[in-house]
Scaffold this active site. Structure first.
Site, PDB file in Angstrom:
ATOM      1  N   CYS A 108      25.478  -1.383  27.176  1.00 27.34           N
ATOM      2  CA  CYS A 108      24.893  -2.754  27.163  1.00 27.34           C
ATOM      3  C   CYS A 108      24.718  -3.301  25.722  1.00 27.34           C
ATOM      4  CB  CYS A 108      23.608  -2.936  28.140  1.00 27.34           C
ATOM      5  SG  CYS A 108      22.798  -4.590  28.093  1.00 27.34           S
ATOM      6  N   LEU A 109      25.136  -4.492  25.501  1.00 26.76           N
ATOM      7  CA  LEU A 109      24.912  -5.009  24.198  1.00 26.76           C
ATOM      8  C   LEU A 109      23.453  -5.361  23.809  1.00 26.76           C
ATOM      9  CD1 LEU A 109      27.999  -7.474  24.343  1.00 26.76           C
ATOM     10  CD2 LEU A 109      27.947  -5.127  23.124  1.00 26.76           C
ATOM     11  N   GLY A 146      31.698  -7.605  28.270  1.00 29.26           N
ATOM     12  CA  GLY A 146      31.112  -8.596  29.342  1.00 29.26           C
ATOM     13  C   GLY A 146      29.947  -9.312  28.682  1.00 29.26           C
ATOM     14  N   GLN A 167      21.732 -12.913  28.365  1.00 30.70           N
ATOM     15  CA  GLN A 167      21.512 -12.176  27.158  1.00 30.70           C
ATOM     16  C   GLN A 167      21.516 -12.890  25.924  1.00 30.70           C
ATOM     17  OE1 GLN A 167      24.966  -9.584  28.825  1.00 30.70           O
ATOM     18  NE2 GLN A 167      23.736  -7.992  27.504  1.00 30.70           N
ATOM     19  N   HIS A 195      27.292  -5.244  36.727  1.00 28.96           N
ATOM     20  CA  HIS A 195      26.073  -5.213  35.467  1.00 28.96           C
ATOM     21  C   HIS A 195      25.815  -6.581  34.977  1.00 28.96           C
ATOM     22  CE1 HIS A 195      25.124  -3.337  31.512  1.00 28.96           C
ATOM     23  NE2 HIS A 195      25.327  -4.344  31.125  1.00 28.96           N
ATOM     24  N   GLU A 196      26.812  -7.356  34.936  1.00 31.02           N
ATOM     25  CA  GLU A 196      26.559  -8.758  34.537  1.00 31.02           C
ATOM     26  C   GLU A 196      25.781  -9.467  35.536  1.00 31.02           C
ATOM     27  OE1 GLU A 196      26.790  -8.875  31.281  1.00 31.02           O
ATOM     28  OE2 GLU A 196      28.373  -7.414  31.059  1.00 31.02           O
ATOM     29  N   HIS A 239      22.184  -8.896  35.108  1.00 33.96           N
ATOM     30  CA  HIS A 239      21.462  -9.520  34.209  1.00 33.96           C
ATOM     31  C   HIS A 239      20.895 -10.725  34.488  1.00 33.96           C
ATOM     32  CE1 HIS A 239      21.655  -7.197  30.595  1.00 33.96           C
ATOM     33  NE2 HIS A 239      23.069  -6.895  30.574  1.00 33.96           N
TER      34      HIS A 239
END
Ligand code: K1U
Ligand code: ZN
Length: 167
Positions: A91-92, A46, A51, A133-134, A137
């Site tokens: 998480c990236l 994702g 981000q 999660h997204e 963000h």
């Protein structure tokens, strides 16, 4: 298409609240293509526009095994949620750090697709976790911020040590 730079925690820009997309234009579709390429290259399941330092409500997700089932969510809203899941997340923007977060087990969301059409989706398991999660963000929240202060401080120290060793 282009691979975009992913903001790394503790970059303050990760705390920006994203604005709704007014109209799904070609500029938004270019952003979606670039975000998808960035997510697949990372690799991740994702990516939220926040981000990549774009503060509009756009998400790309692909939780399929074959990595060929791209889900695009524009202006996503949670309409209903049920149950509790305790899933190990990554998480990236916080590379190398994994840990559990308690979230809803299933969600029903409404969003626009890349053509600007509204749709409703029922999600559970990893997809439901990833959507939440997204969406965090887009609200300026990073998953480690669910953890205790002590665990966050330890995580930050670990990240800083890692960043120093790769400089
Ligand atoms: O938002 C992000 O930073 C992407 C993140 C999404 C996510 C992962 C796990 C639970 C919730 C949300 C990632 O993709 S981290 C990388 C990852 O999980 C993964 C990468 C390649 C294959 C399988 C998983
Ligand atoms: Zn993340």
């Amino acid at each position: 298409m282009a691979i975009l730079k992913i903001l790394q925690y503790p970059d303050e820009k990760l705390h920006t609240v994203a604005a709704p997309v007014g109209q799904v234009t070609d500029k938004i579709r270019t952003l979606i293509n670039d975000m998808a390429e960035t997510m697949y290259a990372a690799p991740g399941i994702g990516l939220a526009a926040t981000q990549v330092d774009v503060h509009e409500r756009v998400i790309v997700i692909d939780t399929s095994e074959a990595r060929n089932d791209l889900l695009v969510l524009i202006n996503p809203e949670i309409m209903a949620s049920n149950g509790i899941s305790d899933y190990e997340e990554g998480c990236l923007s916080v590379p190398g750090i994994y840990g559990k977060v308690q979230r809803a087990e299933s969600v029903t969301i409404r969003a626009l697709n890349a053509q600007g059409e509204s749709f409703v989706l029922d999600a559970d398991g990893l997809l439901a976790v990833c959507i939440q999660h997204e969406m965090d963000h887009l609200a300026g929240k990073v998953f480690i911020e669910y953890w205790s202060r002590l665990k966050q401080v330890r995580t930050l120290a670990k990240l800083k040590k890692k960043q120093r060793s790769t400089m």
